[in-house]
Design a protein around this motif. Structure first.
Motif, PDB file in Angstrom:
ATOM      1  N   PHE A  18      68.893   6.539  -2.337  1.00  0.00           N
ATOM      2  CA  PHE A  18      68.341   5.896  -1.139  1.00  0.00           C
ATOM      3  C   PHE A  18      68.419   6.822   0.066  1.00  0.00           C
ATOM      4  O   PHE A  18      67.480   6.909   0.856  1.00  0.00           O
ATOM      5  CB  PHE A  18      69.086   4.596  -0.817  1.00  0.00           C
ATOM      6  CG  PHE A  18      68.738   3.432  -1.700  1.00  0.00           C
ATOM      7  CD1 PHE A  18      67.557   3.386  -2.423  1.00  0.00           C
ATOM      8  CD2 PHE A  18      69.599   2.355  -1.784  1.00  0.00           C
ATOM      9  CE1 PHE A  18      67.244   2.298  -3.226  1.00  0.00           C
ATOM     10  CE2 PHE A  18      69.293   1.259  -2.569  1.00  0.00           C
ATOM     11  CZ  PHE A  18      68.110   1.230  -3.295  1.00  0.00           C
ATOM     12  N   LEU A  19      69.526   7.536   0.206  1.00  0.00           N
ATOM     13  CA  LEU A  19      69.690   8.466   1.331  1.00  0.00           C
ATOM     14  C   LEU A  19      68.643   9.567   1.270  1.00  0.00           C
ATOM     15  O   LEU A  19      67.989   9.872   2.275  1.00  0.00           O
ATOM     16  CB  LEU A  19      71.102   9.068   1.318  1.00  0.00           C
ATOM     17  CG  LEU A  19      71.380  10.170   2.333  1.00  0.00           C
ATOM     18  CD1 LEU A  19      71.272   9.635   3.752  1.00  0.00           C
ATOM     19  CD2 LEU A  19      72.744  10.786   2.093  1.00  0.00           C
ATOM     20  N   VAL A  20      68.461  10.136   0.097  1.00  0.00           N
ATOM     21  CA  VAL A  20      67.471  11.210  -0.066  1.00  0.00           C
ATOM     22  C   VAL A  20      66.067  10.701   0.244  1.00  0.00           C
ATOM     23  O   VAL A  20      65.301  11.341   0.983  1.00  0.00           O
ATOM     24  CB  VAL A  20      67.562  11.812  -1.486  1.00  0.00           C
ATOM     25  CG1 VAL A  20      66.385  12.733  -1.776  1.00  0.00           C
ATOM     26  CG2 VAL A  20      68.881  12.542  -1.676  1.00  0.00           C
ATOM     27  N   VAL A  21      65.713   9.541  -0.312  1.00  0.00           N
ATOM     28  CA  VAL A  21      64.381   8.979  -0.069  1.00  0.00           C
ATOM     29  C   VAL A  21      64.207   8.681   1.419  1.00  0.00           C
ATOM     30  O   VAL A  21      63.153   9.000   1.999  1.00  0.00           O
ATOM     31  CB  VAL A  21      64.171   7.698  -0.915  1.00  0.00           C
ATOM     32  CG1 VAL A  21      62.929   6.928  -0.463  1.00  0.00           C
ATOM     33  CG2 VAL A  21      64.073   8.042  -2.390  1.00  0.00           C
ATOM     34  N   ASN A  22      65.196   8.098   2.035  1.00  0.00           N
ATOM     35  CA  ASN A  22      65.125   7.771   3.457  1.00  0.00           C
ATOM     36  C   ASN A  22      64.930   9.024   4.303  1.00  0.00           C
ATOM     37  O   ASN A  22      64.064   9.061   5.193  1.00  0.00           O
ATOM     38  CB  ASN A  22      66.377   7.028   3.880  1.00  0.00           C
ATOM     39  CG  ASN A  22      66.341   6.521   5.324  1.00  0.00           C
ATOM     40  OD1 ASN A  22      67.319   5.998   5.791  1.00  0.00           O
ATOM     41  ND2 ASN A  22      65.225   6.637   6.030  1.00  0.00           N
ATOM     42  N   LEU A  23      65.713  10.064   4.041  1.00  0.00           N
ATOM     43  CA  LEU A  23      65.621  11.285   4.846  1.00  0.00           C
ATOM     44  C   LEU A  23      64.318  12.046   4.604  1.00  0.00           C
ATOM     45  O   LEU A  23      63.828  12.729   5.508  1.00  0.00           O
ATOM     46  CB  LEU A  23      66.829  12.177   4.588  1.00  0.00           C
ATOM     47  CG  LEU A  23      68.173  11.605   5.067  1.00  0.00           C
ATOM     48  CD1 LEU A  23      69.314  12.550   4.690  1.00  0.00           C
ATOM     49  CD2 LEU A  23      68.155  11.324   6.558  1.00  0.00           C
ATOM     50  N   ARG A  24      63.737  11.925   3.420  1.00  0.00           N
ATOM     51  CA  ARG A  24      62.472  12.619   3.138  1.00  0.00           C
ATOM     52  C   ARG A  24      61.258  11.858   3.651  1.00  0.00           C
ATOM     53  O   ARG A  24      60.258  12.468   4.009  1.00  0.00           O
ATOM     54  CB  ARG A  24      62.320  12.865   1.639  1.00  0.00           C
ATOM     55  CG  ARG A  24      63.289  13.904   1.149  1.00  0.00           C
ATOM     56  CD  ARG A  24      63.044  14.213  -0.307  1.00  0.00           C
ATOM     57  NE  ARG A  24      63.350  15.631  -0.471  1.00  0.00           N
ATOM     58  CZ  ARG A  24      62.575  16.497  -1.065  1.00  0.00           C
ATOM     59  NH1 ARG A  24      61.455  16.114  -1.618  1.00  0.00           N
ATOM     60  NH2 ARG A  24      62.924  17.755  -1.152  1.00  0.00           N
ATOM     61  N   THR A  25      61.316  10.532   3.642  1.00  0.00           N
ATOM     62  CA  THR A  25      60.126   9.763   4.014  1.00  0.00           C
ATOM     63  C   THR A  25      60.123   9.338   5.483  1.00  0.00           C
ATOM     64  O   THR A  25      59.059   9.313   6.100  1.00  0.00           O
ATOM     65  CB  THR A  25      59.995   8.497   3.135  1.00  0.00           C
ATOM     66  OG1 THR A  25      61.152   7.683   3.286  1.00  0.00           O
ATOM     67  CG2 THR A  25      59.799   8.868   1.676  1.00  0.00           C
ATOM     68  N   SER A  26      61.254   8.942   6.001  1.00  0.00           N
ATOM     69  CA  SER A  26      61.291   8.483   7.399  1.00  0.00           C
ATOM     70  C   SER A  26      62.644   8.801   8.022  1.00  0.00           C
ATOM     71  O   SER A  26      63.455   7.910   8.291  1.00  0.00           O
ATOM     72  CB  SER A  26      61.012   6.975   7.474  1.00  0.00           C
ATOM     73  OG  SER A  26      61.927   6.271   6.670  1.00  0.00           O
ATOM     74  N   PRO A  27      62.891  10.092   8.287  1.00  0.00           N
ATOM     75  CA  PRO A  27      64.195  10.480   8.838  1.00  0.00           C
ATOM     76  C   PRO A  27      64.442   9.939  10.248  1.00  0.00           C
ATOM     77  O   PRO A  27      65.589   9.829  10.674  1.00  0.00           O
ATOM     78  CB  PRO A  27      64.151  12.007   8.830  1.00  0.00           C
ATOM     79  CG  PRO A  27      62.713  12.373   8.780  1.00  0.00           C
ATOM     80  CD  PRO A  27      62.014  11.236   8.096  1.00  0.00           C
ATOM     81  N   GLU A  28      63.377   9.573  10.939  1.00  0.00           N
ATOM     82  CA  GLU A  28      63.556   9.044  12.288  1.00  0.00           C
ATOM     83  C   GLU A  28      64.044   7.590  12.289  1.00  0.00           C
ATOM     84  O   GLU A  28      64.558   7.106  13.291  1.00  0.00           O
ATOM     85  CB  GLU A  28      62.246   9.148  13.092  1.00  0.00           C
ATOM     86  CG  GLU A  28      61.096   8.301  12.585  1.00  0.00           C
ATOM     87  CD  GLU A  28      60.383   8.839  11.337  1.00  0.00           C
ATOM     88  OE1 GLU A  28      59.622   8.072  10.743  1.00  0.00           O
ATOM     89  OE2 GLU A  28      60.591  10.000  10.974  1.00  0.00           O
ATOM     90  N   GLU A  29      63.878   6.904  11.168  1.00  0.00           N
ATOM     91  CA  GLU A  29      64.323   5.511  11.060  1.00  0.00           C
ATOM     92  C   GLU A  29      65.242   5.371   9.838  1.00  0.00           C
ATOM     93  O   GLU A  29      64.786   5.310   8.703  1.00  0.00           O
ATOM     94  CB  GLU A  29      63.116   4.576  10.910  1.00  0.00           C
ATOM     95  CG  GLU A  29      63.505   3.123  10.955  1.00  0.00           C
ATOM     96  CD  GLU A  29      62.286   2.211  10.853  1.00  0.00           C
ATOM     97  OE1 GLU A  29      62.476   1.105  10.354  1.00  0.00           O
ATOM     98  OE2 GLU A  29      61.193   2.605  11.270  1.00  0.00           O
TER      99      GLU A  29
END
Length: 111
Positions: free
Chosen positions: A48-59
């Motif tokens: 989840f962290l990797v996906v979050n940082l790759r797709t929407s690091p601002e949110e």
């Protein structure tokens, strides 16, 4: 055929050992389930962290599922390792003994 006292004692010991074995086996299965849950928690939340940082690091949103699942992990740990402050195994044993004692006192009261 007459069963001797020694034979009965051996049967009781075998039953007791078998009961202890099954209790230990159940405890190991509970621990194994906890560690499986913990491993899945770690790997899925890293994902989840990797996906979050790759797709929407601002949110950042990865911490919400981690928080919810983490609370579940804590409760699971408390249950498996008998750390429940309110309704753990010790509480259950004490309540059972309390009810048995009450029942015996009630019987003795009338007899």
């Amino acid at each position: 055929m007459e069963i001797s006292f020694i034979h009965l004692k051996k049967m009781e010991n075998n039953d007791h050992q078998q009961q202890r074995y099954f209790q230990a086996k159940k405890k190991v299965a509970e621990m194994k389930g906890f560690y499986g849950n913990l491993s899945a928690f770690i790997f899925v939340n890293i994902g989840f962290l990797v996906v979050n940082l790759r797709t929407s690091p601002e949110e950042l949103w990865f911490y919400w599922p981690m928080l919810g699942w983490g609370l579940g992990i804590i409760v699971h740990w408390m249950r498996v390792f008998n750390k429940m402050p309110l309704f753990g195994k010790d509480w259950e044993s004490k309540k059972i003994k309390e009810f048995i004692d009450q029942e015996m006192a009630q019987k003795n009261k009338y007899f």
